[in-house]
Write an enzyme that holds these catalytic residues in place. Structure first.
Site: not given
Length: 345
Positions: A18, A131, A289, A300
């Protein structure tokens, strides 16, 4: 607690490195990305990989959906080491060495098929707020070869040792034959085979291999977006997640000794799961948040937590609790990384 043997959990998938960075809306628009999505890289995304590595705070983490999940499962279990086995394909290169090193550090028994036609696969994680838009360049991961790896006696021996199997739907684009071989083995021997819907594009464009393996699926995972995409493709004519779960449970199944379990996560909303003939809602753990660093790897991690209890033959409720705990831990950190030890009872 019941002891769990080495190689009891088997995973197979796309090992990716990643490459994660915070980006802005202009960056997403430039490459035609949705804020929260998972796609395979196309020609138009080539420059994205060059651009994202130049971002000021780029991070590299061992990734790949299935590999993340088995790593988290191993982390939750802690001892013994190498409860989790992982198969996938990498290149003979620096990124491949990083993946090997990270798997060893996580005490996962990784057996990679190594080839030099293609470099180790990468996944650009484009973070905006909470996101994440994932663009996977599979490269080597796409070269997994059943005959040259899975079928080899020593490797297949590791498959036979396992009691629980898990493969992300992403691998359907690579080696559906490998998935079917493992799924049939599990079904024939009354073991547990889990599959993840993984992304809307799997239900849309890889429907045929997905539905070929579905009769062998004991546990199907997914999130609300993936569930909706699957329902649409199957002509369910409902977008009610609980109803979709119920319908998926009733799809044809080879091993009648195990009723299919369907588990759909919904971000901060309740997780939906079939419990016997009923559909039950399980609230997730509360989180402020401001404590969310990035949600990459949350799904995952949920599966990893779930599998860690499943392989110890715990109840469905306990598996989901562990999933929620793992996801809650991972979203407080960058990438699919975790603290030294879990704090889960």
């Amino acid at each position: 607690m019941p002891s769990v043997s080495s190689n009891a959990l088997f995973g197979m998938g796309n090992p990716l490195l990643d490459i994660s960075a915070v980006v802005d809306k202009d960056f997403l628009d430039k490459y035609g990305l949705k804020p929260n999505d998972q796609i395979l890289a196309e020609e138009k995304h080539k420059a994205l990989f060059d651009e994202i590595v130049k971002k000021s705070k780029v991070e590299y983490h061992a990734g790949g959906s299935t590999q993340n999940s088995v790593k988290i499962a191993q982390w939750m279990i802690q001892e013994p080491h190498k409860v989790a086995t992982f198969f996938g394909c990498i290149g003979k290169d620096h990124f491949g060495e990083i993946l090997k090193q990270k798997a060893a550090e996580a005490h996962v028994d990784a057996h990679y098929y190594e080839q030099n036609e293609e470099p180790t696969g990468t996944c650009a994680a484009c973070i905006t707020g909470d996101n994440r838009s994932l663009v996977a360049n599979l490269a080597a991961a796409n070269c997994y070869n059943k005959e040259k790896h899975l079928d080899l006696e020593n490797n297949w021996g590791l498959v036979e040792k396992a009691r629980v199997y898990y493969i992300a739907g992403f691998f359907l684009t690579v080696s559906p034959d490998s998935i079917l071989k493992v799924a049939k083995h599990a079904s024939d021997r009354n073991k547990v085979f889990g599959l993840n819907l993984s992304a809307p594009f799997i239900s849309q464009f890889f429907k045929e291999p997905l539905m070929k393996v579905m009769p062998y699926v004991d546990i199907l995972f997914g999130n609300e977006t993936e569930a909706a995409a699957f329902a649409k493709e199957q002509g369910f004519e409902t977008d009610d997640v609980a109803e979709i779960a119920r319908r998926v449970q009733l799809l044809p199944k080879v091993n009648k000794n195990r009723q299919r379990i369907v588990v759909f996560t919904q971000g901060r909303e309740d997780t939906v799961a079939t419990v016997g003939d009923k559909v039950t809602m399980f609230p997730v753990l509360d989180i402020d948040q401001n404590d969310i660093v990035d949600t990459n790897g949350a799904g995952d991690a949920f599966v990893g937590g779930f599998l860690s209890e499943l392989v110890q033959e715990k109840t469905l409720e306990q598996c989901i609790r562990a999933g929620h705990y793992a996801a809650n831990t991972i979203i407080r950190r960058c990438g699919c990384t975790f603290p030294e030890k879990p704090d889960f009872q």
